[in-house]
Design a protein around this motif. Structure first.
Motif: not given
Length: 199
Positions: A71-76
């Motif tokens: 989930d590297y660099f995964s965001y909302v």
């Protein structure tokens, strides 16, 4: 986690995160406890040409700052703004490029890379319907890897009567849209009594 790579991130956030002790300072994005959250006021210090009034709410996946995490660099993030953003393919491309160019430039300078020339962000979008866009931004990760990164993006817009605000929700990840992280990001919900944005 390599804290030497994450500490500058928190120092940068101190420059522009909204700090308040009143009860109105809550993150509208509901997520699991291990998803770190931030609240940032518009105008954004790193992208002041985005002339909106309101707040950006952010939730980071647990492995956001770890280069080998799935989930590297995964965001909302959610723009809760007063103005109608009047989204279009061209406008989204321009604003996302401005956003990431400004952010990565600020982070790079905070890491004392004062003279490093960063690659410019390049965004591409397609319109799914009047409220949903999908696309990609090619940018630079000044936080963790110090390398270029390609992020897939889903953007969802609506007006929320309860808040009397325009809401623009962004889900971003370098992972393919069929990866499980997207289902996790879609479970990050908006804490408001208005019809939920769904990707």
């Amino acid at each position: 986690m390599n804290y030497s790579k994450t500490v500058p991130f928190f120092l940068i956030l101190l420059l522009f995160i909204r700090c308040s002790n009143d009860n109105t300072s809550k993150n509208l994005l509901l997520a699991p406890d291990n998803w770190r959250g931030e609240i940032i006021e518009f105008p954004l210090k790193f992208a002041s040409s985005l002339t909106y009034s309101g707040t950006e709410h952010v939730r980071f996946a647990p492995g956001w700052g770890e280069k080998d995490a799935t989930d590297y660099f995964s965001y909302v993030f959610l723009w809760e703004i007063d103005e109608n953003p009047q989204l279009s393919i061209k406008k989204l491309e321009t604003e996302i490029e401005t956003y990431f160019d400004g952010l990565m430039s600020m982070v790079s300078k905070m890491n004392l890379n004062l003279f490093k020339k960063l690659p410019k962000a390049k965004a591409f979008f397609e319109k799914v319907n009047d409220s949903v866009y999908v696309g990609k931004v090619m940018t630079y990760d000044a936080f963790t890897t110090k390398k270029e990164v390609n992020l897939n993006i889903i953007v969802d817009y609506k007006f929320c009567d309860e808040l009397n605000k325009h809401l623009v929700l962004f889900n971003l990840s370098p992972q393919h849209p069929k990866h499980s992280i997207w289902k996790k990001m879609q479970k990050v919900t908006i804490d408001a009594n208005c019809e939920q944005i769904n990707n």
